[in-house]
Design an enzyme around this catalytic site. Structure first.
Site, PDB file in Angstrom:
ATOM      1  CG  ASP A  36       0.841  -3.513   4.861  1.00 14.13           C
ATOM      2  OD1 ASP A  36      -0.324  -3.108   5.066  1.00 14.13           O
ATOM      3  OD2 ASP A  36       1.205  -3.977   3.769  1.00 14.13           O
ATOM      4  CB  THR A  72      -0.767  -3.304   0.350  1.00 11.79           C
ATOM      5  OG1 THR A  72      -1.414  -3.567   1.593  1.00 11.79           O
ATOM      6  CG2 THR A  72       0.732  -3.443   0.515  1.00 11.79           C
ATOM      7  CG  ASP A 191      -2.295  -5.417   6.123  1.00 14.98           C
ATOM      8  OD1 ASP A 191      -3.202  -4.579   6.034  1.00 14.98           O
ATOM      9  OD2 ASP A 191      -2.234  -6.423   5.398  1.00 14.98           O
ATOM     10  CG  HIS A 195      -6.219  -8.112   6.605  1.00 13.88           C
ATOM     11  ND1 HIS A 195      -7.230  -7.424   5.980  1.00 13.88           N
ATOM     12  CD2 HIS A 195      -5.075  -7.697   6.027  1.00 13.88           C
ATOM     13  CE1 HIS A 195      -6.704  -6.626   5.061  1.00 13.88           C
ATOM     14  NE2 HIS A 195      -5.402  -6.767   5.064  1.00 13.88           N
ATOM     15  CG  HIS A 239      -3.739   0.316   4.078  1.00 14.77           C
ATOM     16  ND1 HIS A 239      -3.992  -0.530   5.128  1.00 14.77           N
ATOM     17  CD2 HIS A 239      -3.045  -0.409   3.178  1.00 14.77           C
ATOM     18  CE1 HIS A 239      -3.482  -1.722   4.865  1.00 14.77           C
ATOM     19  NE2 HIS A 239      -2.888  -1.677   3.688  1.00 14.77           N
ATOM     20  CG  HIS A 339      -6.702  -2.205   4.125  1.00 13.58           C
ATOM     21  ND1 HIS A 339      -6.101  -2.138   2.887  1.00 13.58           N
ATOM     22  CD2 HIS A 339      -6.226  -3.332   4.712  1.00 13.58           C
ATOM     23  CE1 HIS A 339      -5.278  -3.163   2.748  1.00 13.58           C
ATOM     24  NE2 HIS A 339      -5.336  -3.931   3.827  1.00 13.58           N
TER      25      HIS A 339
HETATM   26 ZN   LIG Z   1      -4.003  -5.499   4.121  1.00 13.36          ZN
END
Ligand SMILES: [Zn+2]
Ligand SMILES: *[C@@H]1O[C@H](CO)[C@@H](O)[C@H](O)[C@H]1NC(C)=O
Ligand SMILES: *[C@@H]1O[C@H](CO)[C@@H](O)[C@H](O)[C@H]1NC(C)=O
Ligand SMILES: *[C@@H]1O[C@H](CO)[C@@H](O)[C@H](O)[C@H]1NC(C)=O
Ligand SMILES: *[C@@H]1O[C@H](CO)[C@@H](O)[C@H](O)[C@H]1NC(C)=O
Ligand SMILES: *[C@@H]1O[C@H](CO)[C@@H](O)[C@H](O)[C@H]1NC(C)=O
Length: 433
Positions: A36, A72, A191, A195, A239, A339
């Site tokens: 992710d 996501t 991911d 973040h 992403h 994102h």
């Molecule tokens: Zn995320």
């Protein structure tokens, strides 16, 4: 012809390509892996020897355009259906469906309502309808009952389960007496850390190295199980990630009374449901509120996003410029990376690598971008059965086709309405002659 039928037509058109394979179709195995939030250029930030090994002995696409919104759940569902968000119906991580009068929320793990997933049919079900078995380790949606089905093997979502445990399950399923031919493996990083730290942080280096080690572990386990040479491994992501900052916050409360609307989804694409009779007031208040916020009435949403034709898209969406953050009040706090922005932005793009008997070796394609003119779904079309189902019932049990569905979808989701010849041109270079 609807865009869905066009998609089916394009897969049919690709069939002759698959026949040129020297592989036994019923022996094809596919493992689809998502890390992710793995941005396309993370591969070059720090040494990533395992990713580079896969590239050198397989294929890579440097820039793959994913779908809007670059979140996501929408993108993971695209990966397994071949459809844009407006067609598969998972339009955000947080949704409200006015027809169902129901909400869906990743934040609250309120994602188990089947109806949110049933505008499409994911590949794990299509594969099983064709007589095969699928196995999923935490891939989004795989522990939800969809069209009365689950994967033959799956793990209920639990973020605390280690990567090693997930890999162990996948290997067990591929090597059991009644083996799966399609595996789906999901991991939450980079991911989560993206973040938290922001992608520009030097601390992302070790995070990326850790993912490379995880890939190394997966490769080692596949080799140990004698799967490495026979399995088609696709490594991708949903992403990318971009850097945010407290200096780039758009505070909705400054422009708009909270009593006038419901905020269904937050940043960077605010999904706004005005209260009864308040549409004009809300729209006027926001339309020119901030230079880095573009506000669309639903019907004005650009066609290129393939986003507007779904009930779950709210009457007004407000899209932040890259790196800008939408909050109702600054005191809510923000994440340093995010994102969800325009899928044309390079920083939103994921990785794509693949290795295995179906793929060429040491082949790189620079970019796969949507063609300039594309069709779109019209209201009502999504009530039809999804194209994945259509393809599944039409083409039956050939796993190569399953493979193609995954493969094409991924490669160029946005190519759905393009010419079949174009589809062939896109995928062909990556595949073994
Ligand atoms: Zn995320
Ligand atoms: C929608 O659901 C809520 C409860 O979640 C209920 O209070 C409301 O009456 C429902 N609206 C309609 C139109 O059914
Ligand atoms: C989630 O996984 C962890 C680690 O395996 C385990 O300790 C925990 O009990 C699991 N939680 C649930 C709700 O199953
Ligand atoms: C944001 O919240 C803080 C603390 O609750 C409050 O003092 C401030 O007035 C709020 N700002 C706006 C623009 O409403
Ligand atoms: C934010 O808006 C300003 C003023 O229009 C513009 O110059 C700037 O490029 C925008 N920022 C981004 C990231 O687009
Ligand atoms: C891979 O391809 C590149 C450029 O096409 C070439 O320079 C390199 O030697 C190749 N590597 C292998 C292992 O074949």
């Amino acid at each position: 012809m609807t865009s869905k039928l066009l998609c089916a037509a394009f897969v049919l058109a690709a069939l002759p390509l698959s026949i040129t394979f020297s592989l036994q179709p019923d022996q094809q195995k596919v493992l689809l892996v998502s890390f992710d939030g793995f941005r396309w250029d993370y591969l070059y930030r720090v040494p990533t020897p395992h990713f580079h090994h896969v590239m050198k002995h397989g294929v890579r696409v440097k820039q793959v355009t994913n779908i809007f919104i670059t979140k996501t759940y929408p993108n993971h569902y695209t990966l397994v259906t071949g459809l844009f968000a407006e067609n598969h119906g998972v339009v955000a991580n947080d949704m409200f469906d006015p027809m169902l009068n129901k909400s869906f929320s990743l934040d609250n793990m309120n994602i188990y309502d089947s109806e949110f997933w049933e505008e499409a049919t994911p590949i794990w079900i299509t594969n099983q309808r064709a007589g095969h078995a699928s196995g999923a380790a935490m891939w989004p949606g795989t522990d939800v009952k969809i069209h009365e089905s689950f994967p033959a093997h799956y793990m209920p979502y639990n973020a605390s389960v280690s990567f090693e445990e997930r890999v162990a399950k996948i290997i067990e399923w591929f090597t059991s007496k009644e083996p799966i031919n399609l595996g789906l493996l999901y991991w939450e990083d980079p991911d989560d850390m993206g973040h938290h730290l922001g992608p520009d942080s030097p601390l992302m280096g070790p995070v990326i190295s850790d993912i490379d080690n995880k890939l190394g572990y997966l490769m080692q386990m596949l080799k140990k199980a004698n799967l490495w040479d026979t399995l088609n491994l696709i490594i991708t992501s949903d992403h990318g990630m971009t850097q945010c900052s407290e200096e780039r916050v758009i505070e909705l409360d400054q422009y708009l009374d909270r009593d006038l609307y419901l905020l269904i989804d937050g940043s960077p694409v605010a999904a706004i449901l005005p209260k009864e009779g308040k549409f004009d007031e809300v729209y006027e208040a926001l339309a020119h509120a901030h230079p880095n916020l573009t506000v669309y009435k639903k019907e004005e949403i650009p066609e290129r996003w393939h986003y507007k034709y779904n009930n779950r898209v709210q009457p007004i969406i407000a899209v932040a410029d890259e790196g800008w953050y939408i909050l109702q009040n600054k005191s809510e706090g923000l994440m340093l990376g995010n994102h969800g922005y325009d899928n044309a932005l390079a920083e939103m793009h994921p990785i794509f690598l693949a290795h295995g008997p179906a793929f060429r070796k040491n082949f790189t394609k620079e970019a796969m971008s949507p063609p300039p003119h594309r069709g779109h779904g019209k209201p009502g079309e999504r009530e039809q059965e999804s194209n994945a189902y259509f393809i599944g019932v039409t083409l039956g049990s050939i796993i190569v086709i399953v493979f193609f569905i995954i493969f094409f979808k991924h490669l160029i989701l946005s190519q759905i309405p393009a010419l079949p010849s174009m589809q062939g041109e896109i995928a062909q270079p990556l595949l073994q002659a």
